[in-house]
Design a protein around this motif. Structure first.
Motif, short mmCIF file in Angstrom:
data_model
loop_
_atom_site.label_atom_id
_atom_site.label_comp_id
_atom_site.label_asym_id
_atom_site.label_seq_id
_atom_site.Cartn_x
_atom_site.Cartn_y
_atom_site.Cartn_z
N LEU A 10 10.41 21.30 6.80
CA LEU A 10 9.74 21.81 7.99
C LEU A 10 8.43 22.51 7.63
O LEU A 10 7.41 22.32 8.31
CB LEU A 10 10.67 22.77 8.73
N LEU A 11 8.43 23.29 6.54
CA LEU A 11 7.22 23.99 6.12
C LEU A 11 6.12 23.00 5.71
O LEU A 11 4.97 23.14 6.11
CB LEU A 11 7.53 24.93 4.95
N VAL A 12 6.50 22.01 4.89
CA VAL A 12 5.52 21.02 4.41
C VAL A 12 4.94 20.23 5.58
O VAL A 12 3.71 20.05 5.69
CB VAL A 12 6.16 20.06 3.39
N ILE A 13 5.80 19.77 6.47
CA ILE A 13 5.34 18.95 7.59
C ILE A 13 4.52 19.79 8.58
O ILE A 13 3.51 19.31 9.12
CB ILE A 13 6.53 18.25 8.28
N ASP A 61 1.49 11.76 2.62
CA ASP A 61 0.61 10.59 2.48
C ASP A 61 -0.41 10.55 3.61
O ASP A 61 -1.60 10.30 3.38
CB ASP A 61 1.46 9.32 2.49
N ARG A 62 0.04 10.79 4.85
CA ARG A 62 -0.88 10.80 6.01
C ARG A 62 -1.87 11.96 5.89
O ARG A 62 -3.03 11.82 6.27
CB ARG A 62 -0.09 10.90 7.31
N THR A 84 9.07 13.64 4.76
CA THR A 84 8.17 14.67 4.24
C THR A 84 7.09 14.04 3.36
O THR A 84 5.89 14.38 3.48
CB THR A 84 8.95 15.72 3.43
N VAL A 85 7.49 13.13 2.48
CA VAL A 85 6.53 12.45 1.61
C VAL A 85 5.58 11.58 2.44
O VAL A 85 4.38 11.50 2.14
CB VAL A 85 7.27 11.61 0.55
N LYS A 99 0.86 -1.18 0.00
CA LYS A 99 0.00 0.00 0.00
C LYS A 99 0.90 1.23 0.00
O LYS A 99 2.06 1.14 0.40
CB LYS A 99 -0.89 0.01 1.25
N PRO A 100 0.37 2.38 -0.42
CA PRO A 100 1.23 3.58 -0.49
C PRO A 100 2.01 3.88 0.78
O PRO A 100 3.21 4.15 0.73
CB PRO A 100 0.22 4.69 -0.81
N MET A 101 1.35 3.81 1.94
CA MET A 101 2.02 4.14 3.19
C MET A 101 3.21 3.22 3.44
O MET A 101 4.30 3.68 3.82
CB MET A 101 1.04 4.04 4.36
#
Length: 316
Positions: free
Chosen positions: A215-218, A126-127, A121-122, A62-64
């Motif tokens: 950091l910005l994305v998360i 996904d989450r 980050t990716v 699965k993706p995760m």
């Protein structure tokens, strides 16, 4: 020993560099060797188990879990860049390394560091999609998109680190002392006597891009996840989502802070070298050591498959 000569360059092909001494007492050499070997073997075993478990069980494709598959591979690269040379130097009681080997070690360690940030980050993205847009998750995280995301992630890693070391290796060196426990871009830069302003600017740009961008994305994704969880009336789903994200956030923040401190400490002479080396080494030991335990044991599906796999092996 004189490690510096302003008037003559040193042949990079044959240069033997010296790392800072570990200052181990004679009675501490073999215990340190055994401990280092045991930690490295444990890292390889746990991460290999996680890779094999995900690879062999179709229900985990699965993706995760496929995104998670990249993390132990990356962790083994980082650990293997550091531990074998470190363990060998303990046993030989000689802290030396050739310049080409030093460059390879530094490149692998930087690939591991940037790779860790990109993978985490990716995984956070996904989450974010799974929790904030569950009805669109299957349409967004298709197999085709997943392959593109993973390929782009590794390509970006190799490109930015390849450029970093291409800029570095164009210079001659005039020093032979590595002021750290392992080779990396900042310590290799200190071997150069020429003007390296382009390298310094690119290094700062890379730090801002990778660590600041991650950091910005998360931060954005986790704020959205937290808001979604607070609005979710299903307490079970809410607690599970928060627990998963909290674990992921702790892993990310540990890596982010230690890596950032290590990079900045090289640029500030006022920072204790012992503190800088401690933080630098911790980045290469604790994430590879703890990630497979955190993601393997705390993820129910993976934990069950590992138990099943162990039972099957024990029958032979």
């Amino acid at each position: 020993m004189d490690h510096f000569d302003m008037n003559s360059n040193i042949s990079k092909a044959t240069a033997l560099l010296t790392m800072e001494s570990l200052n181990l007492p004679p009675l501490g050499v073999y215990p340190a060797f055994v401990l280092g070997t045991a930690v490295y073997c444990f890292i390889l075993f746990c991460n290999s188990m996680l890779v094999i478990t995900i690879a062999l069980h179709g229900s985990l494709h699965k993706p995760m879990h496929l995104l998670l598959f990249n993390l132990p591979i990356n962790d083994m690269v980082g650990a293997s860049a550091f531990f074998p040379q470190f363990i060998a130097s303990i046993l030989a009681q000689r802290r030396s390394i050739s310049y080409p080997a030093c460059v390879v070690q530094g490149m692998l360690i930087h690939l591991y560091g940037v790779g860790s940030l990109l993978i985490l980050t990716v995984m956070a993205y996904d989450r974010y999609v799974a929790i904030c847009s569950p009805l669109r998750y299957n349409a967004i995280m298709t197999n085709g998109n997943l392959v593109k995301i993973i390929a782009a992630m590794w390509l970006a890693d190799f490109l930015v680190i390849g450029a970093l070391f291409a800029l570095l290796t164009r210079f001659d060196i005039c020093r032979t002392l590595i002021v750290d426990m392992y080779c990396n871009n900042p310590t290799l830069m200190k071997l150069i006597c020429e003007d390296t302003y382009i390298n310094n600017y690119y290094g700062l740009f890379l730090t801002v891009l990778t660590q600041g961008g991650s950091l910005l994305v998360i931060t954005y994704t986790y704020v959205q996840i937290l808001l979604t969880c607070l609005l979710n009336k299903q307490s079970d789903a809410k607690s599970k989502a928060i627990q998963t994200c909290a674990t992921h956030l702790v892993v990310f923040l540990f890596l982010e802070f230690n890596a950032f401190f290590t990079i900045i400490a090289h640029r500030l002479n006022s920072v204790s070298p012992y503190l800088r080396k401690s933080f630098g080494v911790s980045v290469l030991i604790f994430p590879p050591l703890l990630n497979p335990l955190i993601y393997g044991l705390k993820t129910k599906e993976i934990r069950e498959k590992i138990k099943f796999f162990n039972k099957q092996v024990s029958h032979f």
